[in-house]
Design an enzyme around this catalytic site. Structure first.
Site, PDB file in Angstrom:
ATOM      1  N   LYS A  63      13.954  -2.398  -9.683  1.00 59.74           N
ATOM      2  CA  LYS A  63      13.087  -2.190 -10.810  1.00 59.74           C
ATOM      3  C   LYS A  63      13.890  -1.794 -12.309  1.00 59.74           C
ATOM      4  CE  LYS A  63       8.601  -1.310  -8.527  1.00 59.74           C
ATOM      5  NZ  LYS A  63       7.423  -0.206  -8.420  1.00 59.74           N
ATOM      6  N   TYR A  92       1.186  -7.957 -10.884  1.00 61.87           N
ATOM      7  CA  TYR A  92       0.605  -6.682 -10.501  1.00 61.87           C
ATOM      8  C   TYR A  92      -0.968  -6.966 -10.790  1.00 61.87           C
ATOM      9  CZ  TYR A  92       4.596  -3.755 -10.029  1.00 61.87           C
ATOM     10  OH  TYR A  92       5.711  -3.000  -9.492  1.00 61.87           O
ATOM     11  N   ASN A 102      10.013   4.686  -9.242  1.00 58.31           N
ATOM     12  CA  ASN A 102      10.172   4.390  -7.978  1.00 58.31           C
ATOM     13  C   ASN A 102      11.241   3.423  -7.478  1.00 58.31           C
ATOM     14  OD1 ASN A 102       8.607   2.316  -8.015  1.00 58.31           O
ATOM     15  ND2 ASN A 102       7.029   3.161  -6.724  1.00 58.31           N
ATOM     16  N   HIS A 133      10.775  -2.584  -5.835  1.00 59.61           N
ATOM     17  CA  HIS A 133       9.436  -3.357  -5.416  1.00 59.61           C
ATOM     18  C   HIS A 133       9.880  -4.032  -3.947  1.00 59.61           C
ATOM     19  CE1 HIS A 133       5.649  -5.452  -5.199  1.00 59.61           C
ATOM     20  NE2 HIS A 133       6.676  -6.717  -4.921  1.00 59.61           N
ATOM     21  N   GLU A 160       4.769 -13.944  -4.050  1.00 64.00           N
ATOM     22  CA  GLU A 160       5.531 -13.282  -4.932  1.00 64.00           C
ATOM     23  C   GLU A 160       6.919 -14.250  -4.822  1.00 64.00           C
ATOM     24  OE1 GLU A 160       5.873  -9.278  -3.590  1.00 64.00           O
ATOM     25  OE2 GLU A 160       3.904  -8.731  -4.495  1.00 64.00           O
TER      26      GLU A 160
HETATM   27  P1  DAT Z   1       4.198  -0.071  -3.733  1.00 60.80           P
HETATM   28  O1  DAT Z   1       5.072  -0.511  -4.820  1.00 60.80           O
HETATM   29  O2  DAT Z   1       4.643   0.940  -2.861  1.00 60.80           O
HETATM   30  O3  DAT Z   1       3.826  -1.546  -3.200  1.00 60.80           O
HETATM   31  P2  DAT Z   1       1.561  -0.261  -4.788  1.00 60.80           P
HETATM   32  O4  DAT Z   1       1.564  -1.621  -4.696  1.00 60.80           O
HETATM   33  O5  DAT Z   1       0.073   0.634  -4.536  1.00 60.80           O
HETATM   34  O6  DAT Z   1       2.771   0.358  -4.267  1.00 60.80           O
HETATM   35  O7  DAT Z   1       1.672  -0.011  -6.640  1.00 60.80           O
HETATM   36  C1  DAT Z   1       2.483  -0.713  -7.179  1.00 60.80           C
HETATM   37  C2  DAT Z   1       3.258   0.231  -8.217  1.00 60.80           C
HETATM   38  O8  DAT Z   1       2.380   1.057  -9.078  1.00 60.80           O
HETATM   39  C3  DAT Z   1       3.977   1.546  -7.589  1.00 60.80           C
HETATM   40  O9  DAT Z   1       5.148   0.932  -7.223  1.00 60.80           O
HETATM   41  C4  DAT Z   1       3.931   2.475  -8.547  1.00 60.80           C
HETATM   42  C5  DAT Z   1       2.563   2.372  -9.430  1.00 60.80           C
HETATM   43  N1  DAT Z   1       1.614   3.337  -8.804  1.00 60.80           N
HETATM   44  C6  DAT Z   1       1.082   3.138  -7.608  1.00 60.80           C
HETATM   45  N2  DAT Z   1      -0.106   3.904  -7.571  1.00 60.80           N
HETATM   46  C7  DAT Z   1       0.079   4.592  -8.688  1.00 60.80           C
HETATM   47  C8  DAT Z   1      -0.630   5.969  -9.235  1.00 60.80           C
HETATM   48  N3  DAT Z   1      -1.556   6.513  -8.528  1.00 60.80           N
HETATM   49  N4  DAT Z   1      -0.289   6.370 -10.353  1.00 60.80           N
HETATM   50  C9  DAT Z   1       0.760   5.690 -11.206  1.00 60.80           C
HETATM   51  N5  DAT Z   1       1.502   4.644 -10.698  1.00 60.80           N
HETATM   52  C10 DAT Z   1       0.922   4.303  -9.677  1.00 60.80           C
HETATM   53 MG    MG Z   2       2.614  -3.000  -3.674  1.00 62.66          MG
END
Ligand code: DAT
Ligand code: MG
Length: 152
Positions: free
Chosen positions: A10, A50, A113, A116, A129
């Site tokens: 990212k 997303y 974080n 991805h 994806e």
């Molecule tokens: P991942 O990236 O582990 O697959 P995800 O698909 O649930 O996680 O979410 C996509 C991204 O969105 C994640 O990398 C960081 C952000 N995110 C997820 N949950 C969040 C939250 N509760 N508050 C803020 N950002 C969040």
């Molecule tokens: Mg995810």
């Protein structure tokens, strides 16, 4: 069980100089790079990528973040690749990620974080994806010379 999975460093990971470190971890593990693109994600692609989070309160911040600078988009191939990459990434929140994982070693904050990876609990997410980011001809079929020693 050889499969391909979508992985992306990212904008925070790119800015912090972590592309090489992250690629090294997957290479060292034995995964095979079959596609890579250093690129900037536009608004449309960010929304498509997303889409599952469209209704979440953090969606706008997420789109702003992922479009804020270049990303390193990649496709990695190997046995159980999607799940193994997710294990190497750690938890979504770096604060909850074990040391030794990418997010656990390089991040502190949920909204930054670093990496991805396709969700292994969402069947078809990897292929969806990959299709979103790569054309078929941008993915290469090739053999790593160590494959006969990596797999039984
Ligand atoms: P991942 O990236 O582990 O697959 P995800 O698909 O649930 O996680 O979410 C996509 C991204 O969105 C994640 O990398 C960081 C952000 N995110 C997820 N949950 C969040 C939250 N509760 N508050 C803020 N950002 C969040
Ligand atoms: Mg995810």
């Amino acid at each position: 069980m050889t499969e391909r999975t979508f992985v992306m460093v990212k904008p925070d990971g790119v800015q912090r100089g972590l592309i090489g470190e992250i690629i090294s971890r997957f290479e060292d593990r034995g995964l095979k790079l079959v596609g890579a693109k250093f690129m900037r994600i536009d608004q449309e692609l960010a929304h498509d990528h997303y889409a599952e989070h469209e209704d979440k309160p953090f969606f706008d911040d997420l789109v702003d973040f992922i479009t804020a600078g270049p990303v390193m988009a990649m496709v990695w191939e190997g046995q159980d690749a999607t799940r193994q990459v997710r294990k190497m990434m750690g938890e979504t929140d770096p604060a909850e990620s074990d040391p030794g994982t990418i997010r656990g070693d390089f991040g502190l904050d949920l909204g930054r974080n670093v990496i991805h990876g396709s969700d292994h609990e969402d069947p078809g997410a990897n292929e969806r994806e990959i299709d979103l980011f790569f054309d078929e001809e941008e993915l290469l079929d090739w053999d790593r010379i160590d494959e006969t020693w990596l797999y039984e």
